[in-house]
Scaffold this motif. Structure first.
Motif, short mmCIF file in Angstrom:
data_model
loop_
_atom_site.label_atom_id
_atom_site.label_comp_id
_atom_site.label_asym_id
_atom_site.label_seq_id
_atom_site.Cartn_x
_atom_site.Cartn_y
_atom_site.Cartn_z
N LYS A 85 0.83 -1.19 0.00
CA LYS A 85 0.00 0.00 0.00
C LYS A 85 0.87 1.24 0.00
O LYS A 85 1.94 1.25 0.61
CB LYS A 85 -0.91 0.04 1.23
N ASP A 86 0.36 2.28 -0.66
CA ASP A 86 1.06 3.57 -0.66
C ASP A 86 0.02 4.66 -0.83
O ASP A 86 -0.91 4.53 -1.64
CB ASP A 86 2.08 3.63 -1.79
N GLN A 87 0.18 5.72 -0.07
CA GLN A 87 -0.77 6.83 -0.12
C GLN A 87 -0.05 8.13 -0.44
O GLN A 87 1.04 8.38 0.06
CB GLN A 87 -1.53 6.98 1.21
N GLN A 88 -0.69 8.92 -1.27
CA GLN A 88 -0.24 10.29 -1.53
C GLN A 88 -1.31 11.23 -0.99
O GLN A 88 -2.47 11.16 -1.37
CB GLN A 88 -0.06 10.52 -3.04
N LYS A 89 -0.91 12.09 -0.04
CA LYS A 89 -1.87 12.97 0.62
C LYS A 89 -1.62 14.43 0.21
O LYS A 89 -0.47 14.85 0.10
CB LYS A 89 -1.76 12.84 2.14
N TYR A 90 -2.73 15.15 0.04
CA TYR A 90 -2.65 16.54 -0.39
C TYR A 90 -3.58 17.39 0.50
O TYR A 90 -4.47 16.87 1.17
CB TYR A 90 -3.07 16.68 -1.85
N MET A 91 -3.34 18.69 0.45
CA MET A 91 -4.19 19.66 1.14
C MET A 91 -4.34 19.27 2.62
O MET A 91 -5.43 19.04 3.12
CB MET A 91 -5.56 19.79 0.48
N MET A 92 -3.19 19.20 3.27
CA MET A 92 -3.14 18.90 4.71
C MET A 92 -3.88 17.59 5.02
O MET A 92 -4.66 17.50 5.96
CB MET A 92 -3.72 20.06 5.52
N ASN A 93 -3.61 16.63 4.17
CA ASN A 93 -4.16 15.27 4.33
C ASN A 93 -5.68 15.19 4.14
O ASN A 93 -6.30 14.18 4.52
CB ASN A 93 -3.82 14.68 5.72
N THR A 154 -4.76 7.99 -11.18
CA THR A 154 -3.94 8.73 -12.14
C THR A 154 -2.89 9.56 -11.43
O THR A 154 -1.75 9.72 -11.91
CB THR A 154 -4.82 9.63 -13.02
N LEU A 155 -3.24 10.09 -10.27
CA LEU A 155 -2.32 10.94 -9.52
C LEU A 155 -1.36 10.13 -8.64
O LEU A 155 -0.43 10.70 -8.08
CB LEU A 155 -3.11 11.93 -8.65
N ASN A 156 -1.62 8.85 -8.52
CA ASN A 156 -0.71 8.01 -7.71
C ASN A 156 -0.63 6.60 -8.35
O ASN A 156 -1.10 5.62 -7.76
CB ASN A 156 -1.21 7.92 -6.27
N PRO A 157 -0.02 6.51 -9.52
CA PRO A 157 0.07 5.22 -10.20
C PRO A 157 1.30 4.41 -9.72
O PRO A 157 2.20 4.94 -9.07
CB PRO A 157 0.25 5.61 -11.66
N PHE A 158 1.30 3.14 -10.05
CA PHE A 158 2.48 2.32 -9.79
C PHE A 158 3.59 2.72 -10.76
O PHE A 158 3.37 2.90 -11.96
CB PHE A 158 2.16 0.83 -9.97
N THR A 159 4.78 2.86 -10.20
CA THR A 159 5.92 3.28 -11.01
C THR A 159 7.06 2.25 -10.87
O THR A 159 6.98 1.30 -10.06
CB THR A 159 6.44 4.65 -10.54
#
Length: 228
Positions: A85-93, A154-159
Motif C-alpha cells: 500500500k502507498d498513499q499520496q496525501k494533499y491539502m493537509m491530508n 492517475t495521480l498516484n500510479p504504480f511506477t
C-alpha cells in the motif's frame, strides 16, 4: 714300485697345502662377500630415501583437494503473499490517493560454497595440510513477483520505483527467512561433507589436517571448527 710310491708321496705333499690354501681362500672370499653385503645394507637403511613417495603423496592430496574444489549448491523454494500500500496525501491530508496491490511471491533460493576458493597450505616435511580460509556462502534469491487486485489512481500510479521497492522488501524478507530456516544449515553440512574427504585422505596417508590452529581428527570436530 718304491719309486712310484715316493712320487705319489711327493704329489700328496704338494697337494695338501694347496687344498688347504684354497679352503682358506674360500672362507676369505665368503667373509669379504658378507662384509660387502653388510656395508650395502647399512647404506641402504641409513641413507636418505628417495622423495618419490613424498611427491606421490603430495600429488595425490592436491588432486583430492581439486576434486573437492567444486561448487556446492543447496536449493530451496519459498512462497509468500503480501499486500503493498502507498498513499499520496494533499491539502493537509484532506485528499488522499491510494494505490495498493496483492502480491504473490514464488522464489527460488540457492546457498552455495565455491570450494575452488578454499585456500590451503601443504607442509610436506611435517605432513600437514592447513586450511587457511574458506569462502563465505553465496546466497542467490530469484523471486517471481505477481501483482493481483491492483488499485491505483492517475495521480498516484504504480511506477518503476514501486517495483524496485517491492523487490528489495521481498528479498529482505526472504533473507530473514533463510537465516531462520534449515537451508543454510544444510548447506554447511554439505560443505563439511566435502571437506571431510580431505580429512579421510590425510588420516589414511598418515598426514594431519589443521584449521584455526587446531588439528582436526574427526568429522564432528571439523563441523564444530568450521562454524562460519
Amino acid at each position: 714300485m718304491a719309486r712310484n710310491s715316493s712320487t705319489q708321496t711327493d704329489i700328496k705333499n704338494m697337494l695338501v697345502p694347496l687344498v688347504q690354501a684354497i679352503g682358506r681362500s674360500g672362507k676369505l672370499i665368503w667373509l669379504i662377500v658378507l662384509i660387502i653385503a653388510g656395508v650395502l645394507l647399512f647404506r641402504y637403511f641409513t641413507s636418505e630415501k628417495p622423495t618419490e613417495t613424498t611427491e606421490y603423496n603430495t600429488d595425490l592430496i592436491e588432486q583430492q583437494i581439486k576434486n573437492v574444489g567444486k561448487l556446492v549448491v543447496t536449493e530451496g523454494h519459498y512462497s509468500q503473499v503480501m499486500t503493498y500500500k502507498d498513499q499520496q496525501k494533499y491539502m493537509m491530508n484532506l485528499i488522499t490517493f491510494e494505490k495498493k496491490a496483492l502480491i504473490i511471491i514464488n522464489a527460488d533460493v540457492t546457498v552455495a560454497y565455491d570450494l575452488s576458493k578454499v585456500k590451503y597450505d601443504i607442509d610436506e616435511k611435517n605432513k600437514t595440510i592447513t586450511i587457511v580460509s574458506i569462502p563465505k556462502e553465496e546466497i542467490k534469491i530469484s523471486p517471481d513477483i505477481q501483482f493481483y487486485d491492483v488499485e491505483q489512481s492517475t495521480l498516484n500510479p504504480f511506477t518503476g520505483e514501486d517495483y524496485n521497492k517491492i523487490n528489495r522488501k521481498v528479498k529482505a524478507d526472504l533473507a530473514r527467512k533463510i537465516e531462520k530456516s534449515k537451508l543454510k544449515t544444510n548447506a554447511e553440512n554439505r560443505l563439511v561433507s566435502e571437506l571431510a574427504k580431505i580429512l579421510i585422505l590425510t588420516n589414511t596417508m598418515g598426514w594431519k589436517l589443521e584449521y584455526n590452529n587446531q588439528e582436526i581428527q574427526t568429522e564432528n570436530q571439523l563441523s564444530k571448527t568450521l562454524k562460519l
